[in-house]
Design a protein around this motif. Structure first.
Motif, mmCIF file in Angstrom:
data_model
loop_
_atom_site.group_PDB
_atom_site.id
_atom_site.type_symbol
_atom_site.label_atom_id
_atom_site.label_comp_id
_atom_site.label_asym_id
_atom_site.label_seq_id
_atom_site.Cartn_x
_atom_site.Cartn_y
_atom_site.Cartn_z
ATOM 1 N N CYS A 172 8.304 8.978 -21.119
ATOM 2 C CA CYS A 172 7.698 9.825 -20.155
ATOM 3 C C CYS A 172 6.465 9.107 -19.702
ATOM 4 O O CYS A 172 6.051 9.315 -18.512
ATOM 5 C CB CYS A 172 7.397 11.261 -20.737
ATOM 6 S SG CYS A 172 8.632 12.383 -20.917
ATOM 7 N N HIS A 173 5.724 8.771 -20.632
ATOM 8 C CA HIS A 173 4.634 7.943 -19.987
ATOM 9 C C HIS A 173 4.815 6.707 -19.081
ATOM 10 O O HIS A 173 4.448 6.696 -17.806
ATOM 11 C CB HIS A 173 3.804 7.444 -21.224
ATOM 12 C CG HIS A 173 2.188 7.016 -21.055
ATOM 13 N ND1 HIS A 173 1.487 6.023 -21.927
ATOM 14 C CD2 HIS A 173 1.784 7.218 -19.733
ATOM 15 C CE1 HIS A 173 0.271 6.092 -21.331
ATOM 16 N NE2 HIS A 173 0.345 6.607 -20.016
ATOM 17 N N LYS A 174 6.052 6.088 -19.475
ATOM 18 C CA LYS A 174 6.424 5.043 -18.743
ATOM 19 C C LYS A 174 6.818 5.548 -17.409
ATOM 20 O O LYS A 174 6.523 4.975 -16.308
ATOM 21 C CB LYS A 174 7.546 4.363 -19.302
ATOM 22 C CG LYS A 174 7.624 2.798 -19.243
ATOM 23 C CD LYS A 174 8.735 2.207 -19.899
ATOM 24 C CE LYS A 174 8.428 1.043 -20.672
ATOM 25 N NZ LYS A 174 9.339 0.357 -21.614
ATOM 26 N N ILE A 209 -1.795 9.172 -25.084
ATOM 27 C CA ILE A 209 -2.353 9.971 -24.237
ATOM 28 C C ILE A 209 -2.335 9.391 -22.778
ATOM 29 O O ILE A 209 -2.949 8.291 -22.553
ATOM 30 C CB ILE A 209 -4.000 10.065 -24.665
ATOM 31 C CG1 ILE A 209 -3.875 10.463 -26.114
ATOM 32 C CG2 ILE A 209 -4.877 10.892 -23.799
ATOM 33 C CD1 ILE A 209 -3.833 11.874 -26.598
ATOM 34 N N HIS A 210 -2.110 10.094 -21.792
ATOM 35 C CA HIS A 210 -2.104 9.709 -20.336
ATOM 36 C C HIS A 210 -3.249 10.134 -19.741
ATOM 37 O O HIS A 210 -3.483 11.427 -19.674
ATOM 38 C CB HIS A 210 -0.711 9.959 -19.744
ATOM 39 C CG HIS A 210 -0.979 9.789 -18.322
ATOM 40 N ND1 HIS A 210 -1.034 8.429 -17.621
ATOM 41 C CD2 HIS A 210 -1.090 10.616 -17.223
ATOM 42 C CE1 HIS A 210 -1.217 8.623 -16.359
ATOM 43 N NE2 HIS A 210 -1.032 9.978 -16.062
ATOM 44 N N LEU A 211 -3.825 9.085 -19.020
ATOM 45 C CA LEU A 211 -5.265 9.618 -18.164
ATOM 46 C C LEU A 211 -4.988 10.145 -16.852
ATOM 47 O O LEU A 211 -4.292 9.211 -16.287
ATOM 48 C CB LEU A 211 -6.190 8.508 -18.060
ATOM 49 C CG LEU A 211 -7.483 8.635 -19.413
ATOM 50 C CD1 LEU A 211 -8.357 7.864 -18.982
ATOM 51 C CD2 LEU A 211 -7.797 10.159 -19.501
ATOM 52 N N ILE A 260 5.750 8.227 -15.904
ATOM 53 C CA ILE A 260 4.585 8.751 -14.845
ATOM 54 C C ILE A 260 4.097 7.464 -14.219
ATOM 55 O O ILE A 260 3.714 7.527 -13.214
ATOM 56 C CB ILE A 260 3.615 9.292 -16.050
ATOM 57 C CG1 ILE A 260 3.932 10.529 -16.362
ATOM 58 C CG2 ILE A 260 2.149 9.337 -15.390
ATOM 59 C CD1 ILE A 260 3.015 11.192 -17.386
ATOM 60 N N HIS A 261 4.242 6.337 -14.679
ATOM 61 C CA HIS A 261 3.640 5.120 -14.090
ATOM 62 C C HIS A 261 4.590 4.570 -13.246
ATOM 63 O O HIS A 261 4.003 3.779 -12.410
ATOM 64 C CB HIS A 261 3.106 4.279 -15.185
ATOM 65 C CG HIS A 261 1.697 4.684 -15.825
ATOM 66 N ND1 HIS A 261 0.380 4.440 -15.387
ATOM 67 C CD2 HIS A 261 1.483 5.469 -16.867
ATOM 68 C CE1 HIS A 261 -0.442 4.981 -16.201
ATOM 69 N NE2 HIS A 261 0.121 5.668 -16.925
ATOM 70 N N THR A 262 5.978 4.494 -13.730
ATOM 71 C CA THR A 262 6.777 3.471 -12.958
ATOM 72 C C THR A 262 7.306 4.431 -11.647
ATOM 73 O O THR A 262 7.931 3.984 -10.491
ATOM 74 C CB THR A 262 7.925 2.968 -13.996
ATOM 75 O OG1 THR A 262 8.379 4.185 -14.541
ATOM 76 C CG2 THR A 262 7.210 2.174 -14.709
HETATM 77 ZN ZN LIG Z 1 -0.841 6.599 -18.360
#
Ligand SMILES: [Zn+2]
Ligand SMILES: [Zn+2]
Length: 134
Positions: free
Chosen positions: A66-68, A40-42, A70-72
């Motif tokens: 994808c989470h990675k 779960i990405h906030l 989003i942050h990178t």
């Molecule tokens: Zn996240």
């Protein structure tokens, strides 16, 4: 694994239900993943005030890759919000239910054109269309 769920007080049961609500499909690459591989990405809420109102608009269910990304990369909040906006009526409804959000009946923006809903539902991109290069 990045964990940021605690800051929004999503229980592990709710987390599991959120993944079920999106049919275990990453909201960014639209591939299917077993629940343990989804996070779960906030979404940052510093820009959009209305996000505080509906908790379902503050999260994205994404696979670890994808989470990675989003942050990178990073993926902008605007793009993340566009992913939220593309949710089908059913996913939005289920996520709201899971997170305990009940839209106020007088809020016009929550009324949904059914034809639009179905168009949205069947207009989903084929699996892998959003896959990132490589
Ligand atoms: Zn996240
Ligand atoms: Zn993904």
């Amino acid at each position: 694994m990045m964990t940021e769920v605690s800051s929004m007080e999503i229980s592990s049961a709710q987390e599991k239900k959120c993944k079920t609500a999106v049919e275990n499909t990453c909201e960014m690459c639209h591939d299917y993943f077993p629940a343990p591989l989804l996070c779960i990405h906030l979404i940052s809420r510093r820009i959009y005030r209305e996000m505080a109102r509906d908790p379902s608009t503050r999260i994205l269910v994404v696979c670890e890759l994808c989470h990675k990304a989003i942050h990178t990369l990073p993926v902008t909040v605007k793009k993340q919000r566009a992913m939220v906006a593309r949710r089908t009526f059913f996913i939005r409804r289920d996520l709201r239910r899971v997170l305990g959000y009940k839209p106020a009946p007088y809020v016009a923006s929550d009324s949904v054109d059914i034809a639009q809903v179905y168009e949205e539902y069947f207009d989903r991109c084929p699996i892998g269309a959003y896959r990132m290069g490589g």
